[in-house]
Each structure stands twice: as C-alpha cells, then as structure tokens.
Design a protein around this motif. Structure first.
Motif, PDB file in Angstrom:
ATOM      1  N   ASP A   1     -45.014  53.343  47.940  1.00 15.86           N
ATOM      2  CA  ASP A   1     -46.063  52.659  47.197  1.00 15.86           C
ATOM      3  C   ASP A   1     -46.859  53.660  46.368  1.00 15.86           C
ATOM      4  O   ASP A   1     -46.984  54.830  46.720  1.00 15.86           O
ATOM      5  N   THR A   2     -47.381  53.193  45.258  1.00 17.10           N
ATOM      6  CA  THR A   2     -48.072  54.076  44.318  1.00 17.10           C
ATOM      7  C   THR A   2     -49.400  54.591  44.865  1.00 17.10           C
ATOM      8  O   THR A   2     -49.993  55.501  44.285  1.00 17.10           O
ATOM      9  N   GLU A   3     -49.878  54.039  45.965  1.00 16.87           N
ATOM     10  CA  GLU A   3     -51.131  54.504  46.553  1.00 16.87           C
ATOM     11  C   GLU A   3     -50.954  55.807  47.337  1.00 16.87           C
ATOM     12  O   GLU A   3     -51.939  56.454  47.694  1.00 16.87           O
ATOM     13  N   HIS A   4     -49.714  56.179  47.602  1.00 20.05           N
ATOM     14  CA  HIS A   4     -49.460  57.378  48.399  1.00 20.05           C
ATOM     15  C   HIS A   4     -48.342  58.206  47.752  1.00 20.05           C
ATOM     16  O   HIS A   4     -47.322  58.495  48.367  1.00 20.05           O
ATOM     17  N   LEU A   5     -48.548  58.564  46.503  1.00 22.50           N
ATOM     18  CA  LEU A   5     -47.525  59.276  45.740  1.00 22.50           C
ATOM     19  C   LEU A   5     -47.182  60.656  46.309  1.00 22.50           C
ATOM     20  O   LEU A   5     -46.021  61.067  46.208  1.00 22.50           O
TER      21      LEU A   5
ATOM     22  N   ILE B   1     -43.687  51.990  43.820  1.00 21.11           N
ATOM     23  CA  ILE B   1     -43.869  50.545  43.736  1.00 21.11           C
ATOM     24  C   ILE B   1     -45.364  50.211  43.683  1.00 21.11           C
ATOM     25  O   ILE B   1     -46.101  50.532  44.613  1.00 21.11           O
ATOM     26  N   PRO B   2     -45.813  49.541  42.618  1.00 15.77           N
ATOM     27  CA  PRO B   2     -47.226  49.155  42.531  1.00 15.77           C
ATOM     28  C   PRO B   2     -47.510  47.870  43.300  1.00 15.77           C
ATOM     29  O   PRO B   2     -46.593  47.100  43.631  1.00 15.77           O
TER      30      PRO B   2
ATOM     31  N   LYS C   1     -48.186  47.058  46.227  1.00 10.02           N
ATOM     32  CA  LYS C   1     -47.560  46.875  47.543  1.00 10.02           C
ATOM     33  C   LYS C   1     -46.345  45.945  47.493  1.00 10.02           C
ATOM     34  O   LYS C   1     -46.068  45.203  48.432  1.00 10.02           O
ATOM     35  N   GLY C   2     -45.625  45.976  46.385  1.00  7.21           N
ATOM     36  CA  GLY C   2     -44.394  45.204  46.268  1.00  7.21           C
ATOM     37  C   GLY C   2     -44.579  43.739  45.947  1.00  7.21           C
ATOM     38  O   GLY C   2     -43.609  42.971  45.997  1.00  7.21           O
ATOM     39  N   LEU C   3     -45.794  43.337  45.590  1.00  6.44           N
ATOM     40  CA  LEU C   3     -46.061  41.928  45.311  1.00  6.44           C
ATOM     41  C   LEU C   3     -45.159  41.375  44.213  1.00  6.44           C
ATOM     42  O   LEU C   3     -44.695  40.231  44.284  1.00  6.44           O
ATOM     43  N   LEU C   4     -44.870  42.204  43.206  1.00  8.11           N
ATOM     44  CA  LEU C   4     -44.055  41.750  42.080  1.00  8.11           C
ATOM     45  C   LEU C   4     -42.573  42.082  42.266  1.00  8.11           C
ATOM     46  O   LEU C   4     -41.748  41.673  41.449  1.00  8.11           O
ATOM     47  N   THR C   5     -42.251  42.812  43.307  1.00  8.53           N
ATOM     48  CA  THR C   5     -40.858  43.224  43.552  1.00  8.53           C
ATOM     49  C   THR C   5     -40.508  42.984  45.019  1.00  8.53           C
ATOM     50  O   THR C   5     -40.397  43.917  45.805  1.00  8.53           O
ATOM     51  N   PRO C   6     -40.328  41.747  45.417  1.00  9.39           N
ATOM     52  CA  PRO C   6     -40.084  41.424  46.832  1.00  9.39           C
ATOM     53  C   PRO C   6     -38.840  42.077  47.419  1.00  9.39           C
ATOM     54  O   PRO C   6     -38.749  42.243  48.638  1.00  9.39           O
ATOM     55  N   ASP C   7     -37.886  42.460  46.572  1.00 16.36           N
ATOM     56  CA  ASP C   7     -36.699  43.149  47.078  1.00 16.36           C
ATOM     57  C   ASP C   7     -37.053  44.475  47.751  1.00 16.36           C
ATOM     58  O   ASP C   7     -36.266  45.000  48.542  1.00 16.36           O
ATOM     59  N   THR C   8     -38.218  45.026  47.425  1.00 19.55           N
ATOM     60  CA  THR C   8     -38.613  46.313  47.991  1.00 19.55           C
ATOM     61  C   THR C   8     -39.356  46.159  49.321  1.00 19.55           C
ATOM     62  O   THR C   8     -39.832  47.139  49.883  1.00 19.55           O
ATOM     63  N   LEU C   9     -39.450  44.940  49.847  1.00 19.06           N
ATOM     64  CA  LEU C   9     -40.203  44.684  51.078  1.00 19.06           C
ATOM     65  C   LEU C   9     -39.300  44.248  52.230  1.00 19.06           C
ATOM     66  O   LEU C   9     -39.782  43.669  53.195  1.00 19.06           O
TER      67      LEU C   9
END
Length: 325
Positions: free
Chosen positions: A230-234, A256-257, A259-267
């Motif tokens: 996630d982009t919060e912990h680069l 991933i910005p 927390k993956g809200l826009l990219t569910p495949d990353t969750l």
C-alpha cells in the motif's frame, strides 16, 4: 551598489531553487509509522546478508513433504505438526493460536532493541479441496521455514515473527483472526506475506495483468516476482527494489492506493487484513492465476515448481527480511 544587489538576488534565487527541488523528492513529511518502517542498522546487517544463502535442497524438500491436500481438519492438523516440528528443530518455540474456524501458528525471536519493533513473515498453510497446493502455498511455507533456519540463531535489532495462517482459502479467516489480537499489532513495523512464489512461465504473453491495474512489467515473460504494497508504507515496499541482484529474478513492486478499494484483485490474500488495521504489509507472489494454469488444480504439484525461480524468490525475501531487521 547596484551590482551587489543583483548578486544577492541571484544567490536567493539559487537557494530557493534548491529548496523547491528538494520538495520534489520529499513531497510530504513522513508519518511516525512510516519512519518506523524504514530499515535500520544496515551496516551491522550487511555482512550477514552477504553470507546467508538459501538452500535449494531444503526448499524443495519442504515442498515435497507437503505434497498432499491440506483441506480437511485432519490434513491441516498434519500440516501444523510438520511446521511446528521443523520450527522446533531450528530452535523456535511455535505456539498454536485457535480461532473459531481453525488454528494459526505463531513464533518469534526477540531482537536486541525492543523499541525497534518487529517484522512478520507469514504464509497460509491450507489448500482448496482436491489440490496438493505445491505453489499455493507450500512454496510460501517452505521459504519461511528456510528463513527460520537461517535466522534462528541471529539476534538483529528488530524482533522476527513468523505466522502460518489457517483457512486463507475460506476467506482470509486466519489472518483476519490474527489481526484482531492487539498484542500482535502493538509493535509490528511491517508484514511480509508470501502466497505462491514458485511458478514462472517463459513465453512472451504467458503473463496476464488486472485490467484496473496498469503496470510496467520488467520483462515480457512471467518470470518476475511481484511485490504488492500500500502507498501508505512505501519504505517497506521499496525494500524489495534493492533486495535482488542480476542473478535473481526481476522484481516488480506495485504500490496500491486507497488500500485496494479501486483494485479488488490486490486484496485476495492475507496481507489485506493488515492494511485495514493500518499496518504496512506486502504480498510477495508469482501472481497466481494471472500466470500459472495450475492454480487451485490437482496439477499444482512439486513437478510444476520452477526451481531456479523458486530459489531466487526465496533469496530475495531473505535479503529483504535482513534489511528490514
């Protein structure tokens, strides 16, 4: 007098220009949580990194020993027995943590600086029905067991924790139960979750990508290791950019910005519950069904593991873990 005024103005312009360029590289101040994720003590750990190499023989042996479906209660119990026995051989003291739908395994080796916090290595040990899960996820288990062997006798500044999650295939149940224990999260500075790190394909076009996730792959084949964070912990994610060398597989880091809200495949794996608890976590993977045709199939056997890629992936995770510790 006019000449000196112009000289002073020129100096001010240069100083301001340098300041503005600096803000390009540091667009905002790092939060305390991110700062804590930055690797420390590199000079002391670098010699250890140069000396430690994963054993291909041991990695493959773990995958072969786990060559059975790990779906039923009995099968998962046998898996826990194997994992805990191996950890005990390496000097660890694993604990079984029961939750409503299964049992997680947890172990830790205390670091020399308690204020530095802990780094967690994690992988799920269950499979879907009718699959021996060599890649999914005996490969991840094997890497953690090998790192447990190599780092078990070391005492770096940060504490090293290990977790093996149950019931990932049933909806990330083990990792969700794990993060509800506030004691696990209290001093956790980052989690590295391994889920399928043993398969590579070597034909152009054999690798697929999620439509909603534009990326620039390092190669035209499916022979790279993907690290999703996630982009919060680069700083945690960026550790993997320098964890490989020319003789190891390429690494694709994917920030991933939201927390993956826009990219569910990353969750879809056990890193996701950590994101939603505000803990930095990365998923290390061969991209699963985006690459391998054996995903969740009876054909996910040890014979389909790409050995050079698997060993290289394990070495990259070891290198990154040492840097973080």
């Amino acid at each position: 007098m006019g000449k000196w005024i112009w000289l002073v103005l020129l100096v001010l312009v240069v100083v301001v220009g340098l300041g503005s360029r600096g803000s390009t590289f540091f667009p905002q101040a790092l939060s305390p949580e991110i700062v804590q994720s930055v690797p420390t003590q590199k000079p002391q750990l670098q010699p250890m990194q140069n000396q430690l190499q994963v054993s291909a023989e041991r990695l493959f042996n773990h995958v072969q020993k786990l060559d059975f479906q790990r779906y039923t209660l009995k099968e998962r119990s046998l898996t826990r027995k194997y994992i805990t026995t191996e950890l005990q051989k390496f000097g660890w003291k694993p604990k079984l943590e029961k939750f409503s739908h299964g049992v997680n395994i947890f172990a830790e080796r205390q670091g020399t600086d308690q204020a530095a916090g802990a780094i967690l290595l994690a992988a799920h040990y269950d499979t879907v029905a009718n699959s021996p899960g060599a890649d999914d996820n005996a490969s991840g288990i094997a890497v953690i067991l090998e790192i447990a062997r190599l780092l078990g006798a070391n005492s770096p500044p940060r504490t090293l924790q290990l977790a093996f999650f149950d019931q990932e295939e049933a909806g990330l149940l083990g990792s969700k139960a794990f993060v509800t224990n506030t004691a696990h999260l209290k001093n956790l500075r980052g989690a590295i979750v391994l889920d399928m790190v043993g398969y590579a394909c070597h034909k152009v076009g054999c690798q697929q990508y999620p439509a909603a996730l534009p990326v620039t792959p390092p190669t035209k084949q499916g022979d790279f290791l993907a690290v999703v964070g996630d982009t919060e912990h680069l700083p945690l994610l960026n550790t993997f950019q320098t964890a490989n060398t020319a003789d190891l597989p390429p690494v694709l880091t994917v920030p991933i910005p939201l927390k993956g809200l826009l990219t569910p495949d990353t969750l879809r794996s056990d890193h996701a519950p950590f994101w939603y608890q505000g803990v930095g976590a990365v998923l290390v993977t061969d991209t699963a069904n985006l690459r391998t045709p054996y995903y969740h199939q009876p054909t996910d056997t040890p014979a389909t593991i790409d050995r050079p890629f698997f060993v290289g992936a394990a070495q990259i995770v070891l290198n990154a873990t040492i840097k973080l510790l």
